[in-house]
Scaffold this active site. Sequence first.
Site, PDB file in Angstrom:
ATOM      1  N   MET A   1      23.989   9.199   2.337  1.00  0.00           N
ATOM      2  CA  MET A   1      24.002  10.645   3.082  1.00  0.00           C
ATOM      3  C   MET A   1      24.185   9.582   4.299  1.00  0.00           C
ATOM      4  SD  MET A   1      23.614  13.321   2.363  1.00  0.00           S
ATOM      5  CE  MET A   1      23.193  13.858   0.878  1.00  0.00           C
TER       6      MET A   1
ATOM      7  N   LYS B   1     -17.612  -0.831   4.973  1.00  0.00           N
ATOM      8  CA  LYS B   1     -18.409  -1.694   4.691  1.00  0.00           C
ATOM      9  C   LYS B   1     -19.829  -2.067   4.586  1.00  0.00           C
ATOM     10  CE  LYS B   1     -17.165  -6.501   3.288  1.00  0.00           C
ATOM     11  NZ  LYS B   1     -16.436  -7.470   3.313  1.00  0.00           N
TER      12      LYS B   1
ATOM     13  N   PHE C   1     -11.643  -7.002  13.737  1.00  0.00           N
ATOM     14  CA  PHE C   1     -10.412  -7.944  12.730  1.00  0.00           C
ATOM     15  C   PHE C   1     -10.590  -6.663  11.682  1.00  0.00           C
ATOM     16  CE2 PHE C   1      -9.285  -9.443   8.672  1.00  0.00           C
ATOM     17  CZ  PHE C   1      -8.246 -10.798   9.165  1.00  0.00           C
ATOM     18  N   GLN C   2      -8.939  -6.610  11.738  1.00  0.00           N
ATOM     19  CA  GLN C   2      -8.479  -5.622  10.912  1.00  0.00           C
ATOM     20  C   GLN C   2      -9.025  -4.125  10.856  1.00  0.00           C
ATOM     21  OE1 GLN C   2      -8.534  -7.543   6.988  1.00  0.00           O
ATOM     22  NE2 GLN C   2      -6.652  -7.771   6.469  1.00  0.00           N
TER      23      GLN C   2
ATOM     24  N   GLU D   1       1.301  -0.750  -0.495  1.00  0.00           N
ATOM     25  CA  GLU D   1      -0.318  -0.381  -0.148  1.00  0.00           C
ATOM     26  C   GLU D   1       0.812   1.315  -0.210  1.00  0.00           C
ATOM     27  OE1 GLU D   1      -2.276  -3.462   1.882  1.00  0.00           O
ATOM     28  OE2 GLU D   1      -0.526  -2.909   1.888  1.00  0.00           O
TER      29      GLU D   1
END
Length: 583
Positions: free
Chosen positions: A481, A163, A113-114, A51
Amino acid sequence: MAERSGADILVQCLVDLGVDTVFGYPGGAVLPIYDAIYNHPTIKHILVRHEQGATHMAEGYARSTGKPGVVLVTSGPGATNAVTGITDALMDSIPMIVITGQVPTQLIGTDAFQEADTVGITRHCSKHNYLVKDPGRLAPVVHEAFHIATTGRPGPVVIDIPKNVQIATAPYTRPEGFEHQSYRPASAPDAVAIDAAVEMILKADRPILYTGGGVINSGPEAATLLRELAHRTGAPVTSTLMGLGAFPATDPSWLGMLGMHGTYEANLAMNQADLIVCLGARFDDRVTGRLDAFAPHSQKIHVDIDRSSVNKTVAVDLPVIADVGRAMAAIIAGLDARGYTKPDLSEWWARIDGWRAKNSLGYDDGATEIMPQRAIADLYKATLATGKDTIITTEVGQHQMWAAQHFGFDAPNKWLTSGGLGTMGYGFPAAIGAQVANPDSLVICIAGDASIQMNIQELGTATQYRLPVKIFILNNEYMGMVRQWQELTYESRYSNSYSDSLPDFVKLAEAYGWTGIRIEGPQELEAGIRQMIETPGPVLVDCRVAKLSNCFPMIPSGAAHTEMLLDPSQVKGSMSDEAKALV
């Protein structure tokens, strides 16, 4: 009126708003939206491998086109994985819409969940965010989100959709024109402020135009107006990292980038100017150095569309809150109305030419090793020879600064890099997004051996969609760097900056269906770059460069412009004790 599901309403809004591409990754909380996308062939979905990659691809799409990038991810880890890209877009003023799935409304707050508090998590790293609990609110929210993301100072907007809201139905009517109650960004400049700016320009003997990413965000007309303003006034032009390309690098008035790794002439001109006209920049700490020593003899005009950026870091004499393009047009008109003619700035330019004579970007070319500066310079020459439209993205580190210094940009939207947040892992996904948006362009990601591994899984995305992206790795086997600062500050104690156990990048490329090329010596450089450009499809180049090269010039963090280091010999020789402590 027939009702439609929330998911259908959302996708129809995207179609109505002209969205042609969505970067995303499916999951349980967004499956209704993915099912709706299935029935809309006008929207191309790019399946990413992570993502964070989706957000950077959307940034690359947005920065190369000027249109907002769109991201679709699931709830919980999908949303949290996107946070880095959302923050990156906020820091660099990139228009982006991030649509996140959420658990059903009745489960919010139950540690389902999630589940994650996406609105809470993104509140401080987005321009605005929404939690939509009613499918009837989806259409106005989506249209409003695009308006907020693309107007004023652009930025990312998050839309969190449970959802059950995606499944529930509501009537759909396309929203037509609206005015937000509180969000009304300024666009047109105040006439009194423009008159004052014109008066200050008329009186200046040592003016300089200090430009930033706001000029590019304003659109191609702003870049044209910047050229006109520079040529009409005779003032030199410098730019932040984010503003490269707004003014042609081949123009004699161009001083190069300013700031920590900017040119000697740009930094000294800023220090000695009597008038700084800041156009779409924000006086970032990488530009100003030590604030009490920054441009001590100058008056300052600050043109910015974001009121909160003015007087935040540096006190200015004249704020102009407006779109920078419209402000420049008004200034030019004001100069014309006063019968302005180009002044004699020969004394000012003579001083600048003296600073230019230092050749601060010069380097010793290696006989047996490839110097990274030469690799970038040769890459630039090779892209010019093709005559193709070329877009350069970078990861973050030494290679990023060398690219900014040695690759010339003559047009906006051709240089895509992570400026404010400095996100390793940005450049390669951004290149994919730019290539999707510009299929006929030559898109090259300049990377380091450490940063390319941050999102290297997106090799699969380029393969799947047959995107001819090129990756040019400057491989010095270090986090370059970090190693440079450890050399200068910590007596070369390279604590965890050596990139041990590097993969064989050529074999890795081939495993993903790419062409892999290795360049090991100066005699192979020109042919290797040409092979990369001429090879169809995606190509990864492992260019082995001098391992201990440092990026100069350099202003130590917290030091003044006048304490600029031009080469390694100055590190211990010319720095004040205070500056040494601040390296």
